[in-house]
Write an enzyme that holds these catalytic residues in place. Structure first.
Site, PDB file in Angstrom:
ATOM      1  CG  ASP A  28      -0.275  -0.029   2.530  1.00 14.20           C
ATOM      2  OD1 ASP A  28       0.932   0.233   2.591  1.00 14.20           O
ATOM      3  OD2 ASP A  28      -0.954  -0.298   3.538  1.00 14.20           O
ATOM      4  CG  ASP A  43      -5.859  -5.239   2.429  1.00 10.49           C
ATOM      5  OD1 ASP A  43      -5.423  -4.881   3.546  1.00 10.49           O
ATOM      6  OD2 ASP A  43      -6.426  -4.459   1.642  1.00 10.49           O
ATOM      7  CB  CYS A  73     -11.576 -26.662   9.355  1.00  9.51           C
ATOM      8  SG  CYS A  73     -10.129 -25.644   9.001  1.00  9.51           S
ATOM      9  CB  CYS A 104      -6.503 -25.356   9.347  1.00 11.40           C
ATOM     10  SG  CYS A 104      -7.209 -25.157  11.006  1.00 11.40           S
ATOM     11  CB  CYS A 152      -9.671 -27.981  12.491  1.00 10.00           C
ATOM     12  SG  CYS A 152     -10.375 -26.322  12.709  1.00 10.00           S
ATOM     13  CG  HIS A 176      -9.381 -21.972  12.080  1.00 14.21           C
ATOM     14  ND1 HIS A 176     -10.000 -23.092  11.570  1.00 14.21           N
ATOM     15  CD2 HIS A 176     -10.363 -21.033  12.240  1.00 14.21           C
ATOM     16  CE1 HIS A 176     -11.300 -22.846  11.420  1.00 14.21           C
ATOM     17  NE2 HIS A 176     -11.544 -21.613  11.829  1.00 14.21           N
TER      18      HIS A 176
END
Length: 374
Positions: free
Chosen positions: A91, A265, A303, A305, A308, A334
């Site tokens: 940015d 974002d 999930c 990830c 999890c 996660h």
């Protein structure tokens, strides 16, 4: 190679596409994890990539203050410095100057401000912002704009927008011809359609590789934000990516994609993870709550990830309450994994021409809420 954008499918206003860069492709709609100071907090670069992220965001304001853009350049550029091999968007620093810096002085030339770190004096202009982002070596550069603090009068918003358009022209000139790098313009104009259209026309006349919708997600509320997104993306070229800056919660993101946005974002997934908050298909889950202390179930059974797959809600509750670093690491992983799954789900739905049905399923799952306590 120049950075290009191809639309692969469209369903209503929702678009699926690909941004091609020398450092790899970015499938859109895309969510960019925020690596403010050269790191996505609590995550290794490989872990960020493992969530499905193809591009990350770096922050001009923070990196210019520490460690310094010239130092990053001497050390091989931001990609090598932070060990991220994919594309990076930086940015311009304008929003942080507005929100973080002290003793600001705004002129036609730029902004003079004092660092929030040590009080040192700095000057940021369109030309200096372009120079910093060149030194960092980012793939997608944002033009320097002025972000008025809200609430502001229509006259103040109009004056600010016109200043940002003059700065956009100076940013384009200072950016020059840099094959393999892209420059995005930033639409301003508050919540006024006429100002948004004027801003878009000015940006199109200058000509950019992509276009951002700026000045939203600054406290105006979802209804007002969606009100602007109902028309603002339509003012921008259809053959260039559209980037909504600083958004947001999952339902904000879905609503933005529905209205024609390609890139987003936000610090929310990582910041929430560090404060014991998880985002799931059923909405937000607060792991700080005592109801999780004896719960052997995973945070989200669907999930994949690491949080999890390998840990229970009871464990996540325990390590958060104990102040262990692994709590923020697992919950951030996660959250970023969930956000990338969200984007992948929307991309697939748009390609299949069933975005409306997918959106209804998304909201229905969230309406059910979290699983009941044991």
């Amino acid at each position: 190679m120049r950075i290009g954008f191809s639309r692969l499918a469209q369903d209503g206003k929702a678009r699926a596409g690909v941004i091609a860069t020398p450092r790899g492709e970015v499938m859109t709609p895309a969510f960019m994890p925020v690596g403010t100071a050269g790191t996505v907090k609590g995550m290794l670069p490989g872990s960020v990539a493992a969530t499905g992220a193809q591009i990350v965001l770096g922050n001009t304001y923070h990196l210019m203050l520490r460690p310094g853009a010239e130092r990053v350049a001497r050390l091989g550029g931001l990609h090598r410095f932070m060990n991220w091999q994919g594309p990076i968007l930086t940015d311009s620093g304008g929003f942080q100057v507005m929100s973080l810096a002290g003793l600001r002085k705004l002129t036609e030339a730029g902004v003079t401000f004092r660092s929030h770190i040590d009080g040192s004096k700095h000057v940021l202009t369109p030309e200096r912002s372009m120079e910093i982002q060149r030194l960092l070596g980012s793939d997608i550069v944002m033009c320097f704009d002025e972000c008025p603090a809200l609430p502001a009068s229509d006259a103040q918003v109009a004056e600010s927008m016109r200043l940002s358009m003059r700065w956009a022209a100076r940013s384009k000139e200072a950016f020059g011809d840099r094959p393999g790098h892209a420059l995005f313009g930033i639409m301003q104009g508050g919540v006024t359609p006429e100002l948004r259209e004027q801003s878009a026309e000015a940006l199109k006349e200058i000509g950019f590789d992509g276009y951002a919708v700026g000045g939203l997600a600054v406290g105006e509320g979802q209804e007002a934000m969606f009100g602007v997104l109902d028309y603002a993306p339509g003012f921008l070229p259809e053959d260039r990516p559209r980037y909504l800056m600083g958004v947001g919660k999952p339902d904000d993101i879905v609503g933005a994609v529905k209205r024609g946005i390609d890139m987003m974002d936000c610090v929310l997934p990582s910041r929430s993870g560090r404060t014991g908050q998880a985002w799931t298909r059923a909405g937000q889950v607060n792991l700080k709550n005592a109801r999780h202390a004896d719960d052997p179930r995973p945070l989200d059974e669907e999930c994949a990830c690491p949080a999890c797959r390998g840990y229970s809600r009871a464990y996540l509750h325990h390590v958060y309450r104990s102040g262990e670093m692994i709590a923020g690491m697992l919950l951030t992983w996660h959250n970023l994994h969930y956000y990338q799954e969200l984007m992948a789900g929307m991309r697939a739905a748009i390609m299949a021409g069933r975005f409306g049905a997918w959106e209804a399923e998304f909201h229905a799952a969230r309406a059910q809420g979290d699983i009941p306590p044991l």
